[in-house]
Motif scaffolding. Structure first.
Motif, short mmCIF file in Angstrom:
data_model
loop_
_atom_site.label_atom_id
_atom_site.label_comp_id
_atom_site.label_asym_id
_atom_site.label_seq_id
_atom_site.Cartn_x
_atom_site.Cartn_y
_atom_site.Cartn_z
N LEU A 5 0.86 -1.18 0.00
CA LEU A 5 0.00 0.00 0.00
C LEU A 5 0.90 1.23 0.00
O LEU A 5 1.14 1.86 1.03
CB LEU A 5 -0.92 -0.02 1.23
N ASP A 6 1.39 1.59 -1.19
CA ASP A 6 2.38 2.67 -1.27
C ASP A 6 1.81 3.99 -1.76
O ASP A 6 2.55 4.93 -2.03
CB ASP A 6 3.55 2.25 -2.17
N THR A 7 0.47 4.07 -1.90
CA THR A 7 -0.19 5.34 -2.24
C THR A 7 -1.40 5.52 -1.33
O THR A 7 -1.93 4.56 -0.78
CB THR A 7 -0.66 5.38 -3.71
N LEU A 8 -1.83 6.77 -1.21
CA LEU A 8 -3.02 7.05 -0.40
C LEU A 8 -4.25 6.39 -1.02
O LEU A 8 -5.15 5.94 -0.31
CB LEU A 8 -3.22 8.57 -0.29
N HIS A 9 -4.26 6.30 -2.35
CA HIS A 9 -5.37 5.66 -3.05
C HIS A 9 -5.50 4.20 -2.63
O HIS A 9 -6.61 3.71 -2.38
CB HIS A 9 -5.14 5.77 -4.56
N TYR A 10 -4.39 3.49 -2.54
CA TYR A 10 -4.42 2.08 -2.11
C TYR A 10 -4.88 1.95 -0.66
O TYR A 10 -5.63 1.03 -0.31
CB TYR A 10 -3.04 1.44 -2.27
N TRP A 11 -4.42 2.86 0.20
CA TRP A 11 -4.83 2.80 1.61
C TRP A 11 -6.34 3.02 1.76
O TRP A 11 -6.98 2.39 2.59
CB TRP A 11 -4.07 3.86 2.42
N ILE A 12 -6.89 3.90 0.92
CA ILE A 12 -8.33 4.17 0.98
C ILE A 12 -9.11 2.97 0.44
O ILE A 12 -10.05 2.48 1.08
CB ILE A 12 -8.68 5.45 0.19
N ASN A 13 -8.73 2.49 -0.74
CA ASN A 13 -9.50 1.43 -1.40
C ASN A 13 -9.32 0.06 -0.76
O ASN A 13 -10.25 -0.74 -0.70
CB ASN A 13 -9.12 1.35 -2.88
N ASP A 14 -8.12 -0.24 -0.27
CA ASP A 14 -7.86 -1.56 0.31
C ASP A 14 -7.94 -1.56 1.83
O ASP A 14 -8.14 -2.62 2.44
CB ASP A 14 -6.46 -2.05 -0.10
N GLY A 15 -7.75 -0.40 2.45
CA GLY A 15 -7.76 -0.32 3.90
C GLY A 15 -9.02 0.29 4.46
O GLY A 15 -9.82 -0.37 5.13
N LEU A 16 -9.24 1.57 4.15
CA LEU A 16 -10.40 2.27 4.70
C LEU A 16 -11.71 1.63 4.29
O LEU A 16 -12.65 1.52 5.08
CB LEU A 16 -10.35 3.74 4.27
N MET A 17 -11.77 1.19 3.02
CA MET A 17 -13.02 0.59 2.54
C MET A 17 -13.31 -0.76 3.18
O MET A 17 -14.45 -1.24 3.14
CB MET A 17 -12.99 0.45 1.02
N ALA A 18 -12.31 -1.39 3.79
CA ALA A 18 -12.56 -2.63 4.53
C ALA A 18 -13.50 -2.36 5.70
O ALA A 18 -14.31 -3.22 6.08
CB ALA A 18 -11.25 -3.23 5.02
N ILE A 19 -13.40 -1.16 6.27
CA ILE A 19 -14.30 -0.79 7.36
C ILE A 19 -15.72 -0.62 6.83
O ILE A 19 -16.70 -1.05 7.46
CB ILE A 19 -13.83 0.51 8.04
N PHE A 20 -15.85 -0.01 5.65
CA PHE A 20 -17.17 0.11 5.01
C PHE A 20 -17.79 -1.27 4.80
O PHE A 20 -18.97 -1.50 5.11
CB PHE A 20 -17.02 0.83 3.67
N PHE A 21 -17.01 -2.21 4.29
CA PHE A 21 -17.52 -3.57 4.06
C PHE A 21 -17.80 -4.28 5.38
O PHE A 21 -18.69 -5.13 5.45
CB PHE A 21 -16.53 -4.37 3.21
N PHE A 22 -17.05 -3.96 6.42
CA PHE A 22 -17.32 -4.50 7.74
C PHE A 22 -18.70 -4.07 8.23
O PHE A 22 -19.49 -4.87 8.73
CB PHE A 22 -16.23 -4.04 8.71
N VAL A 23 -19.02 -2.79 8.05
CA VAL A 23 -20.34 -2.27 8.43
C VAL A 23 -21.43 -2.93 7.59
O VAL A 23 -22.50 -3.28 8.10
CB VAL A 23 -20.39 -0.73 8.28
N VAL A 24 -21.17 -3.10 6.29
CA VAL A 24 -22.13 -3.80 5.42
C VAL A 24 -22.37 -5.21 5.94
O VAL A 24 -23.52 -5.68 6.01
CB VAL A 24 -21.62 -3.83 3.97
N GLY A 25 -21.30 -5.91 6.30
CA GLY A 25 -21.44 -7.27 6.83
C GLY A 25 -22.24 -7.32 8.11
O GLY A 25 -23.08 -8.22 8.30
N LEU A 26 -22.02 -6.37 9.00
CA LEU A 26 -22.80 -6.30 10.25
C LEU A 26 -24.28 -6.10 9.95
O LEU A 26 -25.15 -6.74 10.55
CB LEU A 26 -22.29 -5.15 11.12
N GLU A 27 -24.56 -5.19 9.02
CA GLU A 27 -25.95 -4.89 8.65
C GLU A 27 -26.62 -6.13 8.03
O GLU A 27 -27.77 -6.45 8.35
CB GLU A 27 -25.99 -3.72 7.67
N VAL A 28 -25.90 -6.81 7.16
CA VAL A 28 -26.44 -8.01 6.51
C VAL A 28 -26.75 -9.08 7.55
O VAL A 28 -27.84 -9.68 7.53
CB VAL A 28 -25.44 -8.54 5.46
N LYS A 29 -25.83 -9.33 8.48
CA LYS A 29 -26.06 -10.36 9.49
C LYS A 29 -27.25 -10.01 10.37
O LYS A 29 -28.09 -10.89 10.67
CB LYS A 29 -24.81 -10.53 10.35
N ARG A 30 -27.35 -8.74 10.76
CA ARG A 30 -28.48 -8.34 11.61
C ARG A 30 -29.80 -8.52 10.87
O ARG A 30 -30.78 -9.00 11.44
CB ARG A 30 -28.30 -6.88 12.04
#
Length: 408
Positions: free
Chosen positions: A64-89
């Protein structure tokens, strides 16, 4: 004084409505997308590109050598985590918890993914290298769609709001499965096995009724790192980790709901807007109308505008006619059509899939990503405006709505 307050309140009521309830997150995304486009087509264009795509002076993870990679591969993992929580609930105790409740949203979501993909492939051609982007118009953006619906206030039946939300949730499940199945790099078995072991640890924590947040966050970070290096896209770790968070209640509180309520505002008002600003900016210099009518942007836009409404509305009509599932209660067919059109708003997930579909750092790959973004923005805007107009013209204020039979 009392007479001057009422007109002022009336004047500012529409403005206030933009930033409350369901509309706020969607309007924020609109503003962020507009800001990204302005930045990418102004004197700040080089700074905008350098900010997100320039190599970082130091990074703890070389991959992850650019801010773009950190956002798309890192920060967005949190978004998908929230999606997963919502789906399970929703599956355990929400709108997807019974076969009757799941039937129509699942049908609509599947049709709403297949039809846009078919429209896309029809336009680009089945033998084209562009077919890799078939899933771009298949996703619906929850925040944008609910935001537009929120602008209509209480005019829209509650059953339609619920239907749109559940379709979008099922749509997210489908998008995650598509990313995992079709947009992964070469699999590295050692890291994949390590990921499976970490998932087993999280499942054991659930079975042992671990009820503190910190252990799940710590192990989820380990899972994310393993998945990042496995070849499977790192954001999948967010969904998988979320599914291991316990839903069982202790003293009336669910750990899953507690985490979801804590993270949801950050996801909607920080993570997704940051992702949108980093990915929505397209430099239009050198891209004339002839380029905008190229197969890729045309296919994406047509898939969102025509494919989505065709698939969703058709399957609802067919399900109602054969008695397989009932349409949303108290809604007219015109209103159902309007909501089907709104499902063509495909901002966040579509942009994300577009980045995965056309990878590479060369000019040709960059041009394909930009053309995909143009199609996404155009299709989403057209779907939003058209859906809003249809619902504005066909819905009535609840006080004026007479008792109407179900459209079936």
């Amino acid at each position: 004084m009392a007479q001057t307050k009422l007109p002022l309140r009336s004047v500012f009521a529409p403005v206030r409505a933009l930033f409350v309830s369901d509309a706020s997150a969607g309007v924020l995304l609109i503003l962020v997308a507009a800001a990204a486009m302005l930045a990418a087509n102004s004197e700040l264009a080089s700074e905008y590109s350098l900010l997100f795509n320039g190599k970082l002076g130091w990074t703890p993870i070389p991959k992850l050598d650019t801010l773009h990679y950190w956002i798309n591969d890192g920060l967005m993992a949190i978004f998908f985590f929230v999606v997963g929580l919502e789906v399970k609930r929703e599956i355990i105790c929400g709108q997807l918890s019974s076969p009757e409740q799941r039937r129509l949203p699942i049908l609509a979501a599947i049709a709403g993914m297949l039809a846009p993909a078919a429209v896309y492939v029809f336009i680009v051609g089945p033998d084209s290298e562009l077919t890799r982007g078939w899933a771009i118009p298949a996703a619906t953006d929850i925040a944008f769609a609910m935001g537009v619906l929120g602008l209509l206030g209480s005019r829209v039946p509650a059953s339609l709001r619920l239907f749109l939300l559940t379709v979008a949730i099922v749509d997210d499940i489908g998008a995650v499965m598509v990313i995992a199945a079709f947009y992964t790099a070469n699999i590295k078995m050692a890291w994949l096995v390590a990921s499976i072991v970490v998932v087993g640890v999280m499942m054991a924590m659930n079975r042992m009724h671990v009820s503190r947040i910190f252990p799940y966050i710590l192990v989820a970070l380990v899972l994310w790192f393993c998945v990042l290096n496995s070849g499977v896209h790192a954001t999948i770790a967010g969904v998988v980790a979320a599914l291991t968070v316990p839903m069982h209640r202790k003293d009336g509180n669910s750990l899953l709901e507690k985490i979801e309520h804590g993270l949801a505002p950050w996801s909607a008002y920080a993570i997704v807007p940051i992702f949108g600003f980093a990915n929505a900016g397209v430099n239009l210099s050198g891209i004339g109308m002839d380029k905008m009518l190229d197969p890729l942007p045309l296919a994406v836009a047509a898939g969102l505008v025509f494919g989505k409404q065709l698939g969703i509305f058709t399957i609802i009509v067919l399900a109602a006619k054969v008695g397989f599932a009932k349409p949303p209660k108290g809604a007219s067919w015109a209103e159902i059509w309007g909501v089907s059109v709104l499902c063509g708003i495909g901002f966040t997930m579509s942009l994300f899939i577009g980045e995965l579909a056309f990878t590479g750092s060369n000019e040709a790959a960059r041009l394909l990503r930009d053309e995909a973004k143009i199609g996404i923005l155009a299709g989403s805007v057209i779907s939003a405006v058209l859906g809003f107009v249809i619902l504005r013209l066909t819905t009535e204020h609840p006080n004026d709505r007479s008792a109407e039979p179900d459209p079936a």
